[in-house]
Design an enzyme around this catalytic site. Sequence first.
Site, mmCIF file in Angstrom:
data_model
loop_
_atom_site.group_PDB
_atom_site.id
_atom_site.type_symbol
_atom_site.label_atom_id
_atom_site.label_comp_id
_atom_site.label_asym_id
_atom_site.label_seq_id
_atom_site.Cartn_x
_atom_site.Cartn_y
_atom_site.Cartn_z
ATOM 1 N N ASP A 218 4.689 85.534 -24.733
ATOM 2 C CA ASP A 218 5.112 84.106 -24.905
ATOM 3 C C ASP A 218 5.823 84.062 -23.693
ATOM 4 O O ASP A 218 6.896 84.692 -23.535
ATOM 5 C CB ASP A 218 5.815 83.996 -26.110
ATOM 6 C CG ASP A 218 6.214 82.475 -26.471
ATOM 7 O OD1 ASP A 218 6.773 82.005 -25.429
ATOM 8 O OD2 ASP A 218 6.114 81.904 -27.361
ATOM 9 N N HIS A 219 5.291 83.258 -22.689
ATOM 10 C CA HIS A 219 6.111 83.185 -21.288
ATOM 11 C C HIS A 219 7.573 82.578 -21.413
ATOM 12 O O HIS A 219 8.187 82.945 -20.426
ATOM 13 C CB HIS A 219 5.102 82.831 -20.310
ATOM 14 C CG HIS A 219 4.997 81.130 -20.232
ATOM 15 N ND1 HIS A 219 4.407 80.417 -21.156
ATOM 16 C CD2 HIS A 219 5.967 80.338 -19.545
ATOM 17 C CE1 HIS A 219 4.698 79.119 -20.581
ATOM 18 N NE2 HIS A 219 5.450 79.035 -19.678
ATOM 19 N N HIS B 152 6.249 78.796 -28.050
ATOM 20 C CA HIS B 152 7.543 78.476 -27.420
ATOM 21 C C HIS B 152 8.758 77.990 -28.192
ATOM 22 O O HIS B 152 9.758 78.688 -27.991
ATOM 23 C CB HIS B 152 7.262 77.826 -26.193
ATOM 24 C CG HIS B 152 5.992 78.133 -25.379
ATOM 25 N ND1 HIS B 152 5.529 79.251 -25.105
ATOM 26 C CD2 HIS B 152 5.208 77.339 -24.609
ATOM 27 C CE1 HIS B 152 4.605 79.443 -24.600
ATOM 28 N NE2 HIS B 152 4.145 78.069 -24.281
HETATM 29 C C1 BG6 Z 1 2.034 76.478 -21.858
HETATM 30 C C2 BG6 Z 1 1.150 75.232 -22.456
HETATM 31 O O1 BG6 Z 1 1.944 77.673 -22.717
HETATM 32 O O2 BG6 Z 1 3.245 76.190 -21.437
HETATM 33 C C3 BG6 Z 1 1.201 74.188 -21.440
HETATM 34 O O3 BG6 Z 1 -0.182 75.763 -22.839
HETATM 35 C C4 BG6 Z 1 2.556 73.724 -21.106
HETATM 36 O O4 BG6 Z 1 0.523 72.937 -22.001
HETATM 37 C C5 BG6 Z 1 3.235 75.172 -20.610
HETATM 38 O O5 BG6 Z 1 2.529 72.821 -19.905
HETATM 39 C C6 BG6 Z 1 4.804 74.933 -20.420
HETATM 40 O O6 BG6 Z 1 5.380 75.975 -19.516
HETATM 41 P P1 BG6 Z 1 6.435 75.864 -18.623
HETATM 42 O O7 BG6 Z 1 6.709 77.241 -18.202
HETATM 43 O O8 BG6 Z 1 5.930 74.964 -17.533
HETATM 44 O O9 BG6 Z 1 7.629 75.127 -19.329
#
Ligand code: BG6
Length: 513
Positions: A200-201, A263
């Site tokens: 989960d980044h 997230h």
């Molecule tokens: C991803 C989603 O996991 O996270 C995207 O699939 C979203 O839809 C993105 O835009 C948002 O990531 P960050 O790091 O730009 O907040």
Amino acid sequence: MVATVTANPLREGLQVERMPEPNAVVIFGASGDLTKRKLVPALYNLELEGLLPNGFAVVGFARRPIPDADFRAQMLAGINQFSRTRPAQPDVWDAFAPKLHYCPGNFDDPAAYQQLAATLNRLDAQHGTAGNRLFYLATAPEYFPVILQQLGAAGLNNSPAGGWVHVIIEKPFGRDLATARDLNRTVQDVFREDQIYRIDHYLGKETVQNLLVFRFANGIFEPLWNRNYIDHVQLTVAEAVGVEGRGGYYDTAGVIRDMIQNHMLQLLTLVAMEPPAALDGNAVRDEKVKVLRALRPITPQDVNRTVVRGQYTAGTVGGQPVPGYRQEKGVAAGSVTETYLALKLYLDNWRWAGVPFYLRSGKSLPKRSTEIAIQFKQVPLSLFDRGAATAVEPNLLVLNIQPDEGISLRFTSKLPGATMQVRPVNMDFRYGTSFGVPAPEAYERLILDCMLSETALFTRDDEAIAAWAFINRILAGWAQTPVTALPAYAAGTWGPPEANALMEADGRRWRRL
Ligand code: BG6
């Protein structure tokens, strides 16, 4: 074994004294967007920072047969366009490029995995990668099971003596409780749980990790971090972007699967968890899973009262015209997929009983902003309220996750002058000005952690299941009362009016961002 490296002056003061053992990273879905936008730029930056071991190689695996040279050229183009440090530095690229290889194959073809095994053995000899493997599943989710099964059938899941084989699984991890359980079973048929890294980044973001430091390395906040002092918590992940050409995927997901299940619930766990006994993967995740299990189930009867969906119509974001969601490519004409969601939830445990948590996330909102706002209770007796001009506002702690990474605390202060007038002021900390060091990208930290067998920033099997169990009830509630349209908001506005009503019913307001 973890060796110590000489500190890179760029990163002095940060904890980087860890160097992974030699290894090869295999990326399934190497021709996809994620590989060139995030994964290879992350590996390149690890190389740049001197954080990769000497014995290292990358194997891109995808269907289309292309020579190594073409794969390298595509990856260089990706780095030049998307890396946080760009363009690629010639000396770093020259050292990195020869480590990139390509192996074509169909995901369901056993012969392709034999070929992959042979390639990896060759690279062990050529680059000294020592039999350690990191398999990265960056394909569309429908290919996860077949890739996992084929890896098992080819014996590629077996760790070398004294070494390791890890697998990173990209999101989405299932699309509901049942499919997440199935995927857990499939992956656990082939790999042990300690080999599995569900990514989960958001957990790789510096500011998200700083939540743990903020809470558990400072003595003054934790005593207040509970129902006695906190009125409510607002979690916001606002996005200015729309579906960015991913309409086909997004229409089957919606914001609940795309952002909330993963997230946002992860952010919630870090805000609400008890102090872990240690920082290791199981101690941290034991506490996070307790939070998810304490989520009060949202019943089908409650779903329309506590969960607000919205869908954007045509509008303007950042001065640019944006089509309505239903007009986006890949989206069904009569789609009722939500692009915005606001919900109220409770954690039924001693720390948080009765404290509402309000979550909201949406696409095509006026700006990008992720923050956690903790609103404290009002003082018990107000001595200074003399009409609206001098209203005392409750203390507010805002953790800005992105893009203005920082922390601010609002408190009340006396206005200079002979009268007792008061006004809210902010005490601000900004990462950029305080440290002056660029933060690594989330994927850099997470891939490095996986190579180091550090599991704390990855989702454990029971965590994924507990998160889905909560979300599943909302999905079930929606399924019981089908709709033909959702509350609308014009692109470039802050969601449907119903989302404000959710807060106003409790005598509260969303923060203006
Ligand atoms: C991803 C989603 O996991 O996270 C995207 O699939 C979203 O839809 C993105 O835009 C948002 O990531 P960050 O790091 O730009 O907040």
